[in-house]
Write a protein that holds these residues in place. Structure first.
Motif, PDB file in Angstrom:
ATOM      1  N   PHE A  26     -62.129  17.961 -21.587  1.00 58.09           N
ATOM      2  CA  PHE A  26     -61.430  16.597 -22.046  1.00 58.09           C
ATOM      3  C   PHE A  26     -60.913  16.399 -23.268  1.00 58.09           C
ATOM      4  CE2 PHE A  26     -63.549  14.773 -18.010  1.00 58.09           C
ATOM      5  CZ  PHE A  26     -62.664  14.566 -17.443  1.00 58.09           C
ATOM      6  N   LEU A  27     -61.637  17.059 -24.352  1.00 58.97           N
ATOM      7  CA  LEU A  27     -61.090  16.832 -25.662  1.00 58.97           C
ATOM      8  C   LEU A  27     -60.054  17.876 -25.716  1.00 58.97           C
ATOM      9  CD1 LEU A  27     -64.638  17.223 -27.683  1.00 58.97           C
ATOM     10  CD2 LEU A  27     -62.877  15.045 -27.452  1.00 58.97           C
ATOM     11  N   GLU A  28     -59.884  18.961 -25.099  1.00 56.73           N
ATOM     12  CA  GLU A  28     -58.670  19.755 -25.150  1.00 56.73           C
ATOM     13  C   GLU A  28     -57.462  19.030 -24.391  1.00 56.73           C
ATOM     14  OE1 GLU A  28     -60.176  23.321 -23.047  1.00 56.73           O
ATOM     15  OE2 GLU A  28     -59.830  24.362 -25.014  1.00 56.73           O
ATOM     16  N   LEU A  29     -57.817  18.350 -23.241  1.00 54.22           N
ATOM     17  CA  LEU A  29     -56.722  17.570 -22.652  1.00 54.22           C
ATOM     18  C   LEU A  29     -56.140  16.492 -23.625  1.00 54.22           C
ATOM     19  CD1 LEU A  29     -58.220  17.119 -19.035  1.00 54.22           C
ATOM     20  CD2 LEU A  29     -56.145  18.432 -19.736  1.00 54.22           C
ATOM     21  N   SER A  30     -57.010  16.082 -24.299  1.00 50.99           N
ATOM     22  CA  SER A  30     -56.489  14.847 -25.265  1.00 50.99           C
ATOM     23  C   SER A  30     -55.519  15.540 -26.277  1.00 50.99           C
ATOM     24  CB  SER A  30     -57.684  14.211 -25.995  1.00 50.99           C
ATOM     25  OG  SER A  30     -57.397  13.198 -27.062  1.00 50.99           O
ATOM     26  N   GLY A  31     -55.723  16.704 -26.733  1.00 51.30           N
ATOM     27  CA  GLY A  31     -54.930  17.291 -27.625  1.00 51.30           C
ATOM     28  C   GLY A  31     -53.649  17.721 -26.850  1.00 51.30           C
ATOM     29  N   ILE A  32     -53.725  18.134 -25.627  1.00 50.72           N
ATOM     30  CA  ILE A  32     -52.509  18.324 -25.079  1.00 50.72           C
ATOM     31  C   ILE A  32     -51.560  17.144 -24.720  1.00 50.72           C
ATOM     32  CG2 ILE A  32     -51.966  18.861 -22.723  1.00 50.72           C
ATOM     33  CD1 ILE A  32     -54.090  20.966 -22.629  1.00 50.72           C
ATOM     34  N   GLY A  33     -52.334  16.109 -24.468  1.00 56.84           N
ATOM     35  CA  GLY A  33     -51.698  14.685 -24.381  1.00 56.84           C
ATOM     36  C   GLY A  33     -50.856  14.372 -25.502  1.00 56.84           C
ATOM     37  N   VAL A  35     -49.359  16.421 -27.373  1.00 58.79           N
ATOM     38  CA  VAL A  35     -48.099  17.277 -27.583  1.00 58.79           C
ATOM     39  C   VAL A  35     -47.072  17.094 -26.452  1.00 58.79           C
ATOM     40  CG1 VAL A  35     -47.499  19.620 -27.238  1.00 58.79           C
ATOM     41  CG2 VAL A  35     -49.608  19.200 -28.570  1.00 58.79           C
ATOM     42  N   ILE A  36     -47.473  17.093 -25.111  1.00 54.68           N
ATOM     43  CA  ILE A  36     -46.627  16.727 -24.139  1.00 54.68           C
ATOM     44  C   ILE A  36     -46.424  15.266 -23.951  1.00 54.68           C
ATOM     45  CG2 ILE A  36     -47.308  19.079 -22.841  1.00 54.68           C
ATOM     46  CD1 ILE A  36     -48.982  17.253 -20.849  1.00 54.68           C
ATOM     47  N   GLY A  37     -47.078  14.394 -24.232  1.00 54.57           N
ATOM     48  CA  GLY A  37     -47.263  12.839 -24.266  1.00 54.57           C
ATOM     49  C   GLY A  37     -48.295  12.523 -23.222  1.00 54.57           C
ATOM     50  N   TYR A  38     -48.637  11.272 -23.483  1.00 54.97           N
ATOM     51  CA  TYR A  38     -49.931  10.943 -22.587  1.00 54.97           C
ATOM     52  C   TYR A  38     -49.643  10.295 -21.294  1.00 54.97           C
ATOM     53  CZ  TYR A  38     -52.783  11.282 -26.800  1.00 54.97           C
ATOM     54  OH  TYR A  38     -53.438  11.636 -27.905  1.00 54.97           O
ATOM     55  N   ASP A  39     -48.299   9.989 -20.821  1.00 54.17           N
ATOM     56  CA  ASP A  39     -47.907   9.648 -19.748  1.00 54.17           C
ATOM     57  C   ASP A  39     -47.672  10.770 -18.764  1.00 54.17           C
ATOM     58  OD1 ASP A  39     -47.584   7.144 -20.318  1.00 54.17           O
ATOM     59  OD2 ASP A  39     -45.614   6.925 -20.700  1.00 54.17           O
ATOM     60  N   GLU A  40     -47.152  11.872 -19.397  1.00 57.81           N
ATOM     61  CA  GLU A  40     -47.143  13.200 -18.662  1.00 57.81           C
ATOM     62  C   GLU A  40     -48.516  13.842 -18.282  1.00 57.81           C
ATOM     63  OE1 GLU A  40     -45.347  16.051 -16.436  1.00 57.81           O
ATOM     64  OE2 GLU A  40     -44.303  14.160 -17.526  1.00 57.81           O
ATOM     65  N   LEU A  41     -49.550  13.644 -19.222  1.00 56.08           N
ATOM     66  CA  LEU A  41     -50.863  14.166 -19.101  1.00 56.08           C
ATOM     67  C   LEU A  41     -51.442  13.052 -17.956  1.00 56.08           C
ATOM     68  CD1 LEU A  41     -53.420  15.604 -19.685  1.00 56.08           C
ATOM     69  CD2 LEU A  41     -53.780  13.866 -21.429  1.00 56.08           C
ATOM     70  N   GLN A  42     -51.366  11.790 -18.161  1.00 59.67           N
ATOM     71  CA  GLN A  42     -51.712  11.070 -17.047  1.00 59.67           C
ATOM     72  C   GLN A  42     -51.304  11.500 -15.540  1.00 59.67           C
ATOM     73  OE1 GLN A  42     -51.163   6.761 -17.669  1.00 59.67           O
ATOM     74  NE2 GLN A  42     -52.550   6.156 -16.024  1.00 59.67           N
ATOM     75  N   ASN A  43     -49.982  11.636 -15.369  1.00 60.34           N
ATOM     76  CA  ASN A  43     -49.543  12.085 -14.180  1.00 60.34           C
ATOM     77  C   ASN A  43     -49.996  13.345 -13.592  1.00 60.34           C
ATOM     78  OD1 ASN A  43     -47.516  10.190 -14.174  1.00 60.34           O
ATOM     79  ND2 ASN A  43     -46.010  11.249 -15.229  1.00 60.34           N
ATOM     80  N   GLU A  44     -50.432  14.388 -14.473  1.00 61.40           N
ATOM     81  CA  GLU A  44     -51.147  15.597 -14.102  1.00 61.40           C
ATOM     82  C   GLU A  44     -52.437  15.327 -13.589  1.00 61.40           C
ATOM     83  OE1 GLU A  44     -49.735  18.463 -13.680  1.00 61.40           O
ATOM     84  OE2 GLU A  44     -47.476  17.498 -14.143  1.00 61.40           O
ATOM     85  N   LEU A  45     -53.275  14.331 -14.439  1.00 58.52           N
ATOM     86  CA  LEU A  45     -54.463  14.003 -14.000  1.00 58.52           C
ATOM     87  C   LEU A  45     -54.605  13.219 -12.356  1.00 58.52           C
ATOM     88  CD1 LEU A  45     -55.814  13.089 -17.540  1.00 58.52           C
ATOM     89  CD2 LEU A  45     -56.513  14.978 -16.270  1.00 58.52           C
ATOM     90  N   VAL A  46     -53.516  12.393 -12.536  1.00 55.34           N
ATOM     91  CA  VAL A  46     -53.527  11.913 -10.960  1.00 55.34           C
ATOM     92  C   VAL A  46     -53.415  12.805 -10.021  1.00 55.34           C
ATOM     93  CG1 VAL A  46     -52.006  10.270  -9.684  1.00 55.34           C
ATOM     94  CG2 VAL A  46     -52.580   9.777 -12.037  1.00 55.34           C
ATOM     95  N   LYS A  47     -52.525  13.808 -10.201  1.00 58.97           N
ATOM     96  CA  LYS A  47     -52.446  14.883  -9.266  1.00 58.97           C
ATOM     97  C   LYS A  47     -53.680  15.596  -9.291  1.00 58.97           C
ATOM     98  CE  LYS A  47     -47.664  15.838 -10.527  1.00 58.97           C
ATOM     99  NZ  LYS A  47     -46.596  16.832 -10.999  1.00 58.97           N
ATOM    100  N   ALA A  48     -54.474  15.872 -10.185  1.00 62.21           N
ATOM    101  CA  ALA A  48     -55.845  16.685 -10.125  1.00 62.21           C
ATOM    102  C   ALA A  48     -56.696  15.950  -9.170  1.00 62.21           C
ATOM    103  CB  ALA A  48     -56.178  16.857 -11.579  1.00 62.21           C
TER     104      ALA A  48
END
Length: 56
Positions: A26-33, A35-48
């Protein structure tokens, strides 16, 4: 069937290790967010989450 104390202890150690890995990811995901933007990260997490719902 009853589990021995040793089996229960090993099972708990494995679960704790997995939870630690999950927190780290989850900490890694926060770092990814960042870079790619938190909205995009949220979309990917919704898919997951949708995939997890299917797995239940």
């Amino acid at each position: 069937m009853n589990q021995t104390e040793e089996v229960i202890q090993i099972k708990n150690q494995i679960k704790e290790s997995l939870y630690q890995q999950l927190r780290f990811h989850f900490l890694e995901l926060s770092g990814i967010g960042r870079v790619i933007g938190y909205d995009e990260l949220q979309n990917e997490l919704v898919k997951a989450i949708e995939l997890l719902e299917i797995e239940k």
